[in-house]
Design an enzyme around this catalytic site. Structure first.
Site, mmCIF file in Angstrom:
data_model
loop_
_atom_site.group_PDB
_atom_site.id
_atom_site.type_symbol
_atom_site.label_atom_id
_atom_site.label_comp_id
_atom_site.label_asym_id
_atom_site.label_seq_id
_atom_site.Cartn_x
_atom_site.Cartn_y
_atom_site.Cartn_z
ATOM 1 N N HIS A 72 -2.592 -12.425 -12.852
ATOM 2 C CA HIS A 72 -2.758 -12.817 -11.639
ATOM 3 C C HIS A 72 -4.036 -12.943 -11.039
ATOM 4 C CE1 HIS A 72 2.018 -11.920 -10.329
ATOM 5 N NE2 HIS A 72 1.585 -12.824 -11.391
ATOM 6 N N TYR A 200 2.438 -8.935 -0.035
ATOM 7 C CA TYR A 200 2.240 -7.991 0.899
ATOM 8 C C TYR A 200 2.781 -8.234 2.486
ATOM 9 C CZ TYR A 200 0.312 -5.304 -3.089
ATOM 10 O OH TYR A 200 -0.107 -4.875 -4.431
ATOM 11 N N PRO A 292 1.358 3.970 -3.152
ATOM 12 C CA PRO A 292 1.524 2.714 -3.999
ATOM 13 C C PRO A 292 0.787 1.373 -3.344
ATOM 14 C CG PRO A 292 3.464 3.199 -3.146
ATOM 15 C CD PRO A 292 2.768 4.155 -2.580
ATOM 16 N N LYS A 296 -2.801 1.525 -7.553
ATOM 17 C CA LYS A 296 -4.089 2.367 -8.096
ATOM 18 C C LYS A 296 -3.539 3.355 -8.994
ATOM 19 C CE LYS A 296 -7.311 -0.067 -6.681
ATOM 20 N NZ LYS A 296 -7.138 -1.335 -7.384
ATOM 21 N N TYR A 384 -9.129 -4.235 -4.850
ATOM 22 C CA TYR A 384 -7.712 -4.421 -5.556
ATOM 23 C C TYR A 384 -7.713 -4.669 -7.069
ATOM 24 C CZ TYR A 384 -2.773 -5.988 -6.056
ATOM 25 O OH TYR A 384 -1.673 -5.979 -6.120
#
Ligand code: APR
Ligand code: PHB
Length: 390
Positions: A72, A200, A292, A296, A384
């Site tokens: 991704h 998200y 979450p 990580k 990220y």
């Protein structure tokens, strides 16, 4: 029994460490209190940072991940139904890999067996002893018989509820903790994902996340109360609420189907310092927990054990304890940055019970700032995809 490194726990931290030690010719034994099927069956997250992908490669464990994993290059944020994309590849030059932790565990267990790495399953009442001396050992019970493993060092990879951290005197540890006033209600369903990348979502009703395990298996979450009852969430209610929170751009693409896993997970930030007591080292969830939201957890376990394996290798090849002495501080430097990111990302995406209208406006302003600023997007993206190891 005798070995160099006794590892307690065969989760990602323990298994990656064992493979790294094996690769460097350092003997170890893993003691795990559950069965392989139980450990492998636990549903966890599934986003691998580049350091985790690279580790799978360097350990020679990446063949299936390369075939079945999904690379991704971006993630999406939805704010009250409006969606925008963070192009991680463009902003950082890095990507992440979607490959479920269950798949990682399957590959790690399979190769451990093939390589002759010793794992003792169903080890009951595991207990580290004499970690303040130069002759530590671990005791456990196996089929009703008391057993003992002598070693040079012990590594507690036994997760948040394990025995390792609990066996360190409380006055030798500093604990930092935040428990969030909500949970995540998650489902797995064999339906194609609504979007080819993760979403998200911050919605007035609360957070939602669209994730996946493959092109035919979806993983979705919605923020819920900590005491939410699963009986109150039949699939249809879940799909309706998910679609509302993801917004009108995504809702039409949500394929509904029967869920085959549904559970509520609490959210916690936690760090225990230092990550060493005498000859006992802590790695992974045994030392720290992140909510979450930043995906990580497993990646932090990986950075811990990379540092630890290097330190043990240095000890056995160069007779130097420098790496071991530096381990806690080096690992914690990266851990705290991931703690900060996971806490911050949770804070801007969730609905907090005490949130007043001003705080809600601040959340929205921050998300709008991210949408409009390449600098802000770069900050999010570099965290990220994972900060460098050192
Ligand atoms: N004795 C032996 N083994 C134990 C004991 C004990 N007393 N207590 C726990 N264990 C085992 C558990 O059964 C589990 O298999 O230790 C292992 C710990 O694994 P995880 O909880 O997965 O922790 P870790 O390896 O640090 O993983 C870090 O992966 O599973 C995720 O949420 C986790 O994202 C985090 C990351
Ligand atoms: C998941 O797919 O389970 C997942 C993905 C991203 C997260 C958390 C969980 O941030």
């Amino acid at each position: 029994m005798r070995t160099k490194i006794a590892i307690i726990g065969a989760g990602p931290a323990g298994l990656f460490l064992a493979h790294l030690l094996y690769q460097n010719g350092v003997d170890c034994v893993i003691l795990e209190n559950r069965t392989r099927a139980y450990v492998e069956g636990r549903v966890r997250a599934g986003i691998l940072e580049q350091i985790t992908v690279d580790l799978m490669e360097s350990l020679g464990l990446a063949a299936r991940m390369r075939r079945e994993g999904l690379v991704h290059a971006g993630i999406n944020l939805a704010v009250d139904g409006k969606i925008f994309r963070i192009d991680m590849a463009d902003l950082t030059g890095s990507t992440v890999m979607v490959y479920g932790q269950q798949e990682v565990m399957h590959d790690l267990f399979g190769a451990a067996l093939a390589r002759g790495i010793t794992i003792i399953f169903e080890a009951a009442r595991v207990q580290p002893h004499e970690v303040d001396s130069s002759q530590p050992h671990v005791n456990w019970r196996e089929g009703g018989v008391e057993r003992r493993l002598d070693c040079d060092y012990i590594v507690g990879c036994d997760g948040f509820h394990g025995i390792s951290r609990a066996s360190i005197p409380a006055n030798s540890l500093n604990i930092y903790e935040r428990v969030y006033p909500f949970g995540w209600l998650g489902i797995l369903a064999d339906v194609p994902p609504a979007n080819h990348e993760l979403i998200y979502a911050n919605h007035a009703h609360g957070f939602a996340l669209a994730s996946m395990r493959s092109s035919t298996r979806s993983r979705y979450y919605i923020q819920c109360a900590l005491d939410e009852r699963l009986e109150d969430w039949p699939d249809e209610r879940f799909w309706d609420e998910l679609c509302l929170r993801l917004g009108p751009h995504t809702a039409p693409h949500v394929a509904r189907g029967p869920s085959f896993e549904k559970s509520v997970a609490p959210l916690r930030s936690f760090v225990a310092e230092p990550m060493r007591h005498g000859r006992l080292f802590l790695a992974g969830d045994a030392a720290h927990i992140v909510p979450p939201t930043g995906a990580k957890g497993m990646n932090l376990a990986v950075s811990d054990v990379i540092l630890l394996a290097r330190a043990f290798t240095q000890f056995y090849t160069k007779n130097s304890t420098a790496g071991l002495d530096a381990y806690s501080a080096s690992a914690l430097a990266r851990v705290w940055k991931a703690e900060r990111f996971s806490w911050w990302f949770t804070g801007i995406t969730h609905r907090f019970p005490e949130m007043d209208s001003f705080t809600r406006k601040m959340q929205l302003a921050e998300l709008n700032y991210i949408r409009s600023s390449r600098a802000a997007q770069t900050t999010l993206a570099e965290n990220y995809v994972g900060l460098p190891l050192n």
